[in-house]
Design an enzyme around this catalytic site. Structure first.
Site, PDB file in Angstrom:
ATOM      1  N   TYR A   1     -33.915 -77.435 -57.608  1.00  0.00           N
ATOM      2  CA  TYR A   1     -33.720 -76.578 -56.424  1.00  0.00           C
ATOM      3  C   TYR A   1     -32.278 -76.065 -56.350  1.00  0.00           C
ATOM      4  CZ  TYR A   1     -33.849 -75.241 -51.431  1.00  0.00           C
ATOM      5  OH  TYR A   1     -33.778 -74.569 -50.231  1.00  0.00           O
TER       6      TYR A   1
ATOM      7  N   SER B   1     -29.329 -70.984 -49.971  1.00  0.00           N
ATOM      8  CA  SER B   1     -29.261 -72.296 -49.315  1.00  0.00           C
ATOM      9  C   SER B   1     -27.821 -72.783 -49.402  1.00  0.00           C
ATOM     10  CB  SER B   1     -30.163 -73.298 -50.058  1.00  0.00           C
ATOM     11  OG  SER B   1     -29.841 -74.627 -49.710  1.00  0.00           O
TER      12      SER B   1
END
Ligand code: NAP
Length: 265
Positions: free
Chosen positions: A163, A150
């Site tokens: 995350y 990401s």
């Protein structure tokens, strides 16, 4: 760009980015293992599209964070197709919370799926690649792993510390592994998506106001689609990109370009 008979495992292929990647490999004629965790219907729909596109495959339920389930999935893939050529390490979740109220369970679930899951699948794939006939330095790669990370492997994200930590971990997992196995002609790379319209962030792209805010972070002024990632994944796992290893491709419409400076800062 034909991958032809490549055998590919795509984790988290029942929706979103994983689904898009699995379908794109199907269109190349690949054998695709469609991994899912809870959404059997989604996985079945992915498989139907793979077959429509000219590929083959089967769906396989496994929690990527559970060692025994990961091992069984790789055993099933090799008993079906004899070998493995590509692993797309894609499965991932969010469990968002302010840091001070984040529970250990929220932390553990995200790290276990996003980081430990990618480790477990990568380890099984590497063992299969290492068991192949050794390639000489002039040969193409004998195996490819693509870590779907990401932009939050380099952009800090308040309210999402678990995350972002998992994605930052993937970056060094990917690079260190790439270094370790490059002499064995195994390529390891990452794709770091920006904002891609999937179930994980549907509360944003289904809301006009939130979309307006999001566009301030995307210089290219559109949200990404799973196909934007899928096209890069197919290329990155093909001999066309044979000299690339240990690299992350940011597919993000410029999100990592410090968008706040777009008007001269
Ligand atoms: P998504 O549509 O919610 O898909 C997530 C996938 O992961 C689903 O197929 C889900 O399976 C699977 N999954 C979840 N937990 C799992 C587990 N324990 N074992 C196996 N599979 C599991 O989200 P997405 O946006 O496509 O996300 C895919 C990846 O891209 C993630 O790693 C995410 O972090 C990354 N990413 C997404 C974006 C974005 O903007 N969408 C941006 C950057 C990075 P079931 O549904 O069957 O449970």
């Amino acid at each position: 760009m034909k991958t032809n008979n490549q055998t590919v495992i795509v984790t988290g292929a029942s929706s979103g980015i994983g689904q898009g990647i699995a379908i794109a490999f199907g269109k190349q004629g690949a054998n695709v293992v469609v991994n899912y965790h809870s959404d059997e219907e989604g996985a079945t729909s992915t498989l139907e599209k793979i077959i429509e596109g000219g590929g083959k495959g089967f769906i396989h339920k496994a929690d990527v964070g559970k060692e025994d389930e990961v091992i069984s999935m790789f055993e099933k893939a090799t008993s079906e197709y004899g070998t493995l050529d590509v692993l797309i390490n894609n499965a991932g979740i969010q469990k968002d919370s302010d840091f001070s109220s984040m529970t250990l369970d929220q932390w553990n679930k995200v790290i276990n799926t996003n980081l430990t899951g990618q480790f477990l699948c990568a380890r099984e794939a590497i063992q299969l690649f290492e068991a192949k006939k050794q390639a000489s330095p002039d040969d193409k790669a004998i195996g490819n792993i693509i870590f779907i990370s990401s932009v939050h492997d380099i952009i800090p994200w308040a309210g999402h510390v678990n995350y972002a930590s998992s994605k930052g971990g993937i970056l060094m997992l990917m690079k260190s592994l790439a270094l370790e196995v490059a002499p064995k002609k195994i390529r390891i790379n990452g794709i770091s998506p920006g904002a891609i319209a999937t179930d994980i962030n549907d509360e944003v792209w289904k809301d006009e106001e939130k979309m307006k805010e999001l566009m301030k972070l995307i210089p290219y002024k559109r949200i990404g689609l799973p196909e934007d990632i899928a096209k890069v994944a197919v290329w990155l796992a093909s001999p066309e990109s044979d000299y690339i290893t240990g690299t992350t491709i940011y597919v993000d419409g410029g999100m990592t370009l410090y968008p706040g400076f777009v008007d001269n800062g």
